[in-house]
Scaffold this active site. Structure first.
Site, mmCIF file in Angstrom:
data_model
loop_
_atom_site.group_PDB
_atom_site.id
_atom_site.type_symbol
_atom_site.label_atom_id
_atom_site.label_comp_id
_atom_site.label_asym_id
_atom_site.label_seq_id
_atom_site.Cartn_x
_atom_site.Cartn_y
_atom_site.Cartn_z
ATOM 1 N N HIS A 180 16.148 -26.641 -13.558
ATOM 2 C CA HIS A 180 16.296 -25.399 -12.795
ATOM 3 C C HIS A 180 16.206 -25.828 -11.315
ATOM 4 C CE1 HIS A 180 16.207 -21.347 -11.579
ATOM 5 N NE2 HIS A 180 15.236 -20.867 -12.327
ATOM 6 N N LYS A 230 32.862 -11.132 -29.400
ATOM 7 C CA LYS A 230 33.990 -11.192 -30.352
ATOM 8 C C LYS A 230 34.184 -12.598 -30.910
ATOM 9 C CE LYS A 230 36.619 -7.946 -27.487
ATOM 10 N NZ LYS A 230 37.810 -7.883 -26.636
ATOM 11 N N ARG A 273 23.462 -19.659 -16.004
ATOM 12 C CA ARG A 273 22.210 -19.904 -16.751
ATOM 13 C C ARG A 273 22.548 -19.875 -18.225
ATOM 14 N NH1 ARG A 273 16.407 -17.059 -15.958
ATOM 15 N NH2 ARG A 273 16.348 -18.651 -14.352
ATOM 16 N N ARG A 310 14.670 -12.486 -11.083
ATOM 17 C CA ARG A 310 14.664 -13.099 -9.755
ATOM 18 C C ARG A 310 15.868 -13.992 -9.492
ATOM 19 N NH1 ARG A 310 9.859 -12.183 -10.990
ATOM 20 N NH2 ARG A 310 10.581 -12.996 -12.938
ATOM 21 N N THR A 311 16.112 -14.906 -10.431
ATOM 22 C CA THR A 311 17.147 -15.908 -10.161
ATOM 23 C C THR A 311 18.504 -15.230 -10.003
ATOM 24 O OG1 THR A 311 15.856 -17.515 -11.390
ATOM 25 C CG2 THR A 311 18.154 -18.074 -10.985
#
Ligand code: NCD
Length: 313
Positions: A136, A87, A108, A58-59
């Site tokens: 959030h 890497k 995020r 969703r986000t």
């Protein structure tokens, strides 16, 4: 406008009632334009850098969709395994680089505080899309917006249910409650999943009216809304001792009809696991899918505010 303090939206602290009123007003105007398919292309020529170092549906999709719907384009990091992080490139180096490839970054990250670290070394606006157990902020904004679309937030009685200890959505939502001094909170969880001490101290320091209740049926009888969260398994190192709580609060239609007010609003940031039975989905008060839609509106409103502060919709 203090939504973008120092140019970033990293946490909800600093957001005022006036900010909420403006943001919700923009979101409502955009809802009308969304429905009539006349969204203004105010982000034309702009690029969103979308960096998700943790799973999201969703986000991520609503942020990206919000940017695209307002005429912008999206450049995303993609799966971490496909990027140079595989890497051995550090998070900081990644941020230093990608700031040249976009006009705003949505990040995020599984570690609390990392998004804030990124903001310290980046010249672009950064929006926190969830930092571990931290915050959030955009979820909290869309959660309040969803309730406000149905009733006044003044005097609301709200039960926060489930894993209050590890849920960043709860941690952000709580910090907006003092903006509504007549709200009453019920904190409903087993002891081990209760709010962190710092959050309890915050509520006390801001004179928020709240009570702690471990029995869900007792908490439900007089609340206007419940906000349910899943057990945040990925944040719990010693999961074994918590697993019994997975289905501790399993709400279904029979339970709600027996114990709650008939017009109870049910919210959940999603994803749900066992907490909300599917037979709740067509109750008029079940608002969790509407929250997902409002994620799009609030994120469009945020981008609009960021790039088009003086413009008319
Ligand atoms: C929440 C999150 O990621 O913190 N989900 C979301 O953003 N809608 C809640 C969760 O994962 O339980």
């Amino acid at each position: 406008m203090s939504l973008f303090e120092n140019g970033h939206l990293l946490e909800v602290g600093g957001i005022t009632r006036a900010d909420l009123d403006v943001l919700f007003g923009v979101a409502r105007a955009l809802k009308v334009r969304f429905k009539s398919r006349t969204l203004p292309p105010v982000l034309k020529g702009r690029i969103l850098g979308s960096l998700f170092f943790e799973p999201s549906t969703r986000t991520r999709m609503s942020f990206e969709s919000a940017f695209l719907r307002l005429g912008g384009t999206v450049n995303h990091l993609g799966a971490v395994e496909q990027s140079s992080i595989q890497k051995g490139e550090t998070f900081k180096d990644t941020i230093r680089m990608v700031q040249y490839y976009a006009d705003v970054l949505v990040i995020r990250h599984p570690e609390p505080g990392q998004v804030q670290e990124a903001a310290a070394i980046c010249s672009l606006p950064i929006i926190n899309a969830g930092d571990g157990m931290g915050e959030h902020p955009t979820q909290a904004l869309l959660d309040l917006f969803t309730i406000a679309e149905h009733r006044s937030l003044e005097g609301l009685s709200l039960a926060l249910v489930g894993d209050l200890k590890h849920s960043r959505t709860v941690h952000s939502l709580l910090k907006l409650i003092p903006l509504f001094p007549k709200m009453h909170l019920k904190l409903v969880s087993p002891d081990v999943l209760g709010l962190p001490e710092s959050a309890l101290a915050f509520l006390k320091a801001h004179q928020v009216s709240f009570e702690v209740e471990s029995r869900l049926e007792r908490a439900l009888n007089d609340v206007d809304a419940i906000y349910v969260t899943r057990l945040q398994k990925e944040r719990i190192p010693n999961l074994k001792e918590f697993e019994n709580y997975q289905a501790y609060y399993r709400l279904d239609r029979a339970f709600i009809e027996k114990h709650a007010k008939p017009d109870l609003m049910i919210l959940h940031p999603l994803p749900r696991v066992d907490e909300l039975a599917f037979d709740l989905d067509d109750l008029p008060g079940s608002l969790y899918f509407e929250q997902a839609f409002h994620g799009l509106l609030i994120r469009m409103a945020l981008f609009y505010t960021l790039f088009q502060e003086d413009g008319e919709i």
